[in-house]
Scaffold this motif. Structure first.
Motif, PDB file in Angstrom:
ATOM      1  N   LYS A 277     -12.838  17.684 -29.270  1.00  0.00           N
ATOM      2  CA  LYS A 277     -12.176  18.176 -30.479  1.00  0.00           C
ATOM      3  C   LYS A 277     -10.831  17.488 -30.730  1.00  0.00           C
ATOM      4  CE  LYS A 277     -14.284  22.787 -30.461  1.00  0.00           C
ATOM      5  NZ  LYS A 277     -14.029  24.255 -30.387  1.00  0.00           N
ATOM      6  N   LEU A 278     -10.162  17.045 -29.631  1.00  0.00           N
ATOM      7  CA  LEU A 278      -8.851  16.409 -29.745  1.00  0.00           C
ATOM      8  C   LEU A 278      -8.862  15.082 -28.996  1.00  0.00           C
ATOM      9  CD1 LEU A 278      -6.638  19.563 -29.030  1.00  0.00           C
ATOM     10  CD2 LEU A 278      -7.076  18.526 -31.266  1.00  0.00           C
ATOM     11  N   ARG A 292      -4.797  14.655 -31.227  1.00  0.00           N
ATOM     12  CA  ARG A 292      -5.034  14.937 -32.640  1.00  0.00           C
ATOM     13  C   ARG A 292      -6.520  15.191 -32.854  1.00  0.00           C
ATOM     14  NH1 ARG A 292      -0.778  13.981 -36.041  1.00  0.00           N
ATOM     15  NH2 ARG A 292      -2.010  15.389 -37.332  1.00  0.00           N
ATOM     16  N   PRO A 293      -6.885  16.016 -33.833  1.00  0.00           N
ATOM     17  CA  PRO A 293      -8.297  16.372 -34.027  1.00  0.00           C
ATOM     18  C   PRO A 293      -9.116  15.221 -34.609  1.00  0.00           C
ATOM     19  CG  PRO A 293      -6.926  17.374 -35.715  1.00  0.00           C
ATOM     20  CD  PRO A 293      -5.992  16.759 -34.739  1.00  0.00           C
ATOM     21  N   ASP A 385      -3.294  20.785 -30.890  1.00  0.00           N
ATOM     22  CA  ASP A 385      -2.993  19.674 -31.791  1.00  0.00           C
ATOM     23  C   ASP A 385      -1.526  19.264 -31.688  1.00  0.00           C
ATOM     24  OD1 ASP A 385      -2.994  17.819 -33.807  1.00  0.00           O
ATOM     25  OD2 ASP A 385      -3.233  19.258 -35.445  1.00  0.00           O
TER      26      ASP A 385
END
Length: 408
Positions: A277-278, A292-293, A385
């Motif tokens: 996801k990141l 960051r996504p 995030d």
């Protein structure tokens, strides 16, 4: 006439400037903060199984330990029949002992504290586990001399030295050809610390334990086991504390795909959290890189994984970012716990840009990453995030040092 043996502990009156021959620069609060992951009661052993969540962790262990009585300050002192009683005596510096783990004399990481904690446990004696050194200054003690004779007045400690190693989770191939992850032994270095400071007065006639600080003082006094020397002796000149220096950084290459001697693996990669996801991303040439996504990510989220020479039994890697070809770097050459990584020009030789990669079993792209310069593991404060990537001496106990190395 036979003189009665003097017992230094009982005859001591007061201590002058010698109350503490120790310079320590770490606060007690810092010691408490360091005591958590590196000294856990259930530390693993080499060969034991580990999981993918352990890929970003690191544990210290001691391979050897040596305890050596050491005189830090000394003065040979002759007391005549008419000069007994309380006297203040200045002691000259004999040697210094500085706490060090590897090349670091600044003890402020969980890993360094863990090494010294384990050394302490192995000898069952309290030792210094913070930044500290014995004093280089002249010391004065006041002593009550009840009998004439030739004395050695001293301050000393027990110097503790040895070798340490570390354990990292890594992929291994078993005898049946299958793979597993287990704790593997990695190189470490030498450590030095010392116990409490002691002081006293000793004569050649006194019977003392063979491996004691008092016995060491007798040796410096020049005792031959039968009679006392009747001449004053000068203490050896002070020796400077050993200085530890890191290798200097060679010339920068500027914008480059990889440092000389490194070959980038085919294709490009994304590095992110195991749930994908990141991902590690930077938006500027000198920016810190942070989570960051995805899945739509800028050029600064792509990485070349470049393979270099072998060192310490493992292959070195440089991580080159897709934005202007900069390398992931601990730019201030810091060993500070939690210091942030950022992007910097790839250099010909800089161990603060070199990483070891610990891998999960085949079929998995989970890895842990270790900085070559100091052995610290890559991690972050929390999985969220915009969190920057940081270094942790022993990794993170919650498994947030495990990443996916995903080929695009």
């Amino acid at each position: 006439m036979r003189f009665r043996q003097v017992h230094p502990i009982l005859s001591r009156l007061t201590t002058g400037t010698a109350a503490l021959a120790l310079v320590a620069t770490s606060a007690l609060a810092g010691v408490t903060a360091l005591a958590s992951p590196a000294v856990a009661a259930a530390d693993p052993k080499a060969g034991e199984a580990c999981t993918s969540a352990d890929l970003g962790k690191r544990y210290p262990f001691t391979k050897s330990v040596k305890v050596e009585p050491t005189i830090t300050h000394f003065k040979g002192y002759f007391v005549t029949a008419g000069s007994t009683g309380s006297q203040a005596v200045k002691l000259s510096t004999q040697t210094q002992v500085t706490v060090a783990v590897g090349t670091s004399t600044t003890i402020k990481t969980n890993f360094d504290f863990g090494v010294l904690f384990k050394a302490e446990a192995s000898i069952n004696r309290t030792v210094q586990k913070t930044t500290a050194t014995t004093s280089a200054a002249e010391q004065t003690i006041t002593w009550n001399f009840t009998q004439p004779g030739y004395y050695g007045l001293y301050q000393g400690t027990r110097k503790v030295t040895g070798e340490y190693g570390s354990l990292n989770c890594d992929r291994v191939q078993r005898d049946d050809g299958t793979y597993a992850t287990q704790w593997t032994e990695r190189p470490g270095g030498q450590y030095t610390t010392f116990s409490t400071i002691e002081e006293g007065a000793i004569r050649c006639e006194d019977q003392v334990p063979a491996s004691s600080i008092m016995k060491k003082a007798q040796e410096i006094l020049g005792c031959d086991g039968t009679a006392a020397k009747k001449q004053d002796k000068k203490a050896p000149a002070p020796r400077a504390a050993r200085k530890h220096q890191k290798a200097s950084v060679n010339s920068e290459l500027g914008t480059s795909a990889a440092p000389p001697g490194f070959t980038c693996l085919p294709g490009t990669y994304r590095i992110g959290t195991p749930d994908r996801k990141l991902y590690w991303t930077t938006f500027g040439a000198g920016d810190y890189f942070r989570l960051r996504p995805g899945p739509r990510l800028p050029e600064g989220a792509t990485w070349s994984v470049c393979e270099g020479p072998q060192s310490n039994g493992r292959t070195e890697y440089a991580l080159v970012n897709g934005y202007k070809g900069r390398c992931a770097t601990m730019t201030d050459h810091s060993d500070t716990e939690g210091a942030m990584f950022r992007m910097d020009p790839c250099r010909t030789a800089d161990d603060y840009q070199r990483f070891y990669i610990y891998r999960d079993v085949p079929g998995s792209d989970l890895v842990g990453l270790q900085l070559k310069a100091n052995g610290h593991m890559v991690g972050q404060e929390r999985v969220v995030d915009d969190t920057a990537m940081r270094q942790y001496s022993a990794g993170n106990t919650d498994g947030t040092g495990t990443y996916v190395l995903q080929k695009i």
